[in-house]
Write a protein that holds these residues in place. Structure first.
Motif, short mmCIF file in Angstrom:
data_model
loop_
_atom_site.label_atom_id
_atom_site.label_comp_id
_atom_site.label_asym_id
_atom_site.label_seq_id
_atom_site.Cartn_x
_atom_site.Cartn_y
_atom_site.Cartn_z
N PHE A 4 0.81 -1.22 0.00
CA PHE A 4 0.00 0.00 0.00
C PHE A 4 0.85 1.28 0.00
O PHE A 4 0.50 2.27 0.61
CB PHE A 4 -1.02 -0.01 1.15
N ASP A 5 1.95 1.23 -0.73
CA ASP A 5 2.78 2.41 -0.93
C ASP A 5 2.24 3.13 -2.16
O ASP A 5 2.27 2.59 -3.27
CB ASP A 5 4.23 1.97 -1.16
N PRO A 6 1.70 4.35 -1.99
CA PRO A 6 1.08 5.03 -3.13
C PRO A 6 2.03 5.30 -4.29
O PRO A 6 1.59 5.42 -5.43
CB PRO A 6 0.56 6.35 -2.54
N GLU A 23 -8.02 -0.05 -11.24
CA GLU A 23 -8.92 1.08 -10.98
C GLU A 23 -10.19 1.01 -11.83
O GLU A 23 -11.28 1.32 -11.35
CB GLU A 23 -8.21 2.42 -11.22
N ILE A 24 -10.05 0.58 -13.09
CA ILE A 24 -11.22 0.43 -13.95
C ILE A 24 -12.14 -0.66 -13.40
O ILE A 24 -13.35 -0.46 -13.26
CB ILE A 24 -10.80 0.12 -15.40
N ILE A 25 -11.57 -1.80 -13.04
CA ILE A 25 -12.36 -2.90 -12.48
C ILE A 25 -13.01 -2.46 -11.17
O ILE A 25 -14.20 -2.72 -10.93
CB ILE A 25 -11.50 -4.16 -12.28
N TYR A 26 -12.25 -1.78 -10.33
CA TYR A 26 -12.74 -1.29 -9.04
C TYR A 26 -13.95 -0.38 -9.24
O TYR A 26 -14.95 -0.49 -8.54
CB TYR A 26 -11.60 -0.55 -8.33
N THR A 27 -13.86 0.53 -10.21
CA THR A 27 -14.94 1.46 -10.47
C THR A 27 -16.19 0.74 -10.99
O THR A 27 -17.31 1.05 -10.57
CB THR A 27 -14.49 2.55 -11.47
N ILE A 28 -15.99 -0.24 -11.87
CA ILE A 28 -17.12 -1.03 -12.37
C ILE A 28 -17.80 -1.76 -11.22
O ILE A 28 -19.04 -1.76 -11.10
CB ILE A 28 -16.65 -2.01 -13.47
N VAL A 29 -16.99 -2.38 -10.34
CA VAL A 29 -17.54 -3.10 -9.19
C VAL A 29 -18.29 -2.13 -8.27
O VAL A 29 -19.37 -2.45 -7.76
CB VAL A 29 -16.42 -3.85 -8.43
N ASP A 30 -17.74 -0.95 -8.07
CA ASP A 30 -18.38 0.06 -7.23
C ASP A 30 -19.74 0.47 -7.78
O ASP A 30 -20.74 0.52 -7.05
CB ASP A 30 -17.47 1.28 -7.14
N PHE A 31 -19.79 0.75 -9.09
CA PHE A 31 -21.08 1.10 -9.72
C PHE A 31 -22.06 -0.07 -9.66
O PHE A 31 -23.26 0.13 -9.41
CB PHE A 31 -20.88 1.53 -11.17
N ALA A 32 -21.57 -1.28 -9.89
CA ALA A 32 -22.45 -2.47 -9.82
C ALA A 32 -23.04 -2.62 -8.44
O ALA A 32 -24.25 -2.87 -8.29
CB ALA A 32 -21.67 -3.72 -10.22
N ALA A 33 -22.21 -2.47 -7.42
CA ALA A 33 -22.71 -2.60 -6.04
C ALA A 33 -23.76 -1.54 -5.76
O ALA A 33 -24.84 -1.84 -5.22
CB ALA A 33 -21.55 -2.49 -5.05
N ALA A 34 -23.46 -0.30 -6.12
CA ALA A 34 -24.42 0.78 -5.87
C ALA A 34 -25.72 0.53 -6.63
O ALA A 34 -26.82 0.67 -6.08
CB ALA A 34 -23.81 2.12 -6.27
N LEU A 70 -9.61 -6.47 -4.52
CA LEU A 70 -8.93 -5.93 -5.70
C LEU A 70 -7.71 -5.10 -5.31
O LEU A 70 -6.65 -5.20 -5.93
CB LEU A 70 -9.89 -5.07 -6.53
N ARG A 71 -7.84 -4.30 -4.28
CA ARG A 71 -6.70 -3.49 -3.83
C ARG A 71 -5.56 -4.38 -3.34
O ARG A 71 -4.40 -4.11 -3.62
CB ARG A 71 -7.15 -2.54 -2.73
N LEU A 72 -5.89 -5.44 -2.60
CA LEU A 72 -4.85 -6.35 -2.12
C LEU A 72 -4.18 -7.08 -3.28
O LEU A 72 -2.95 -7.20 -3.33
CB LEU A 72 -5.43 -7.36 -1.12
N VAL A 73 -4.98 -7.52 -4.26
CA VAL A 73 -4.42 -8.20 -5.44
C VAL A 73 -3.47 -7.26 -6.17
O VAL A 73 -2.39 -7.66 -6.60
CB VAL A 73 -5.56 -8.69 -6.37
N ARG A 74 -3.87 -5.98 -6.29
CA ARG A 74 -3.00 -5.00 -6.95
C ARG A 74 -1.66 -4.89 -6.22
O ARG A 74 -0.59 -4.93 -6.83
CB ARG A 74 -3.67 -3.64 -7.02
N GLN A 75 -1.71 -4.79 -4.90
CA GLN A 75 -0.48 -4.64 -4.12
C GLN A 75 0.40 -5.89 -4.21
O GLN A 75 1.63 -5.78 -4.32
CB GLN A 75 -0.81 -4.33 -2.66
#
Length: 95
Positions: A4-6, A23-34, A70-75
């Protein structure tokens, strides 16, 4: 190497591409959840639509759980990229 080092997202072209992909996948998942929670909430007003509403809430909850995953997988992928880069540097200096 720490998680988690930016600054990792800009370490190399591969890091930047991976950051953008997640980030694209994260945003799609976020919109899907909402969206699922909004649809579930609307369906919940009708007693006959309770089962589909509950499914929307369940799937939306799974989407919310995917976000930190997703964030953990990215790191973890960054760590892998760093190891590959370190090995390549060692090979260049010793080869």
């Amino acid at each position: 190497m720490r998680l988690f080092d930016p600054s990792k997202s800009q370490k190399s072209e591969a890091h930047a591409r991976w950051y953008a992909t997640i980030e694209i996948i994260y945003t799609i998942v976020d919109f899907a959840a909402a969206g699922l929670f909004i649809v579930g909430s609307i369906l919940f007003f009708s007693p006959s639509a309770m089962t589909p509403a509950l499914w929307c809430f369940l799937i939306g909850s799974v989407c919310f759980a995917l976000k930190p995953t997703l964030r953990l997988v990215r790191q973890l992928h960054y760590l892998k990229l760093d190891k590959i880069s370190t090995l390549a540097d060692m090979e260049r200096h010793h080869g």
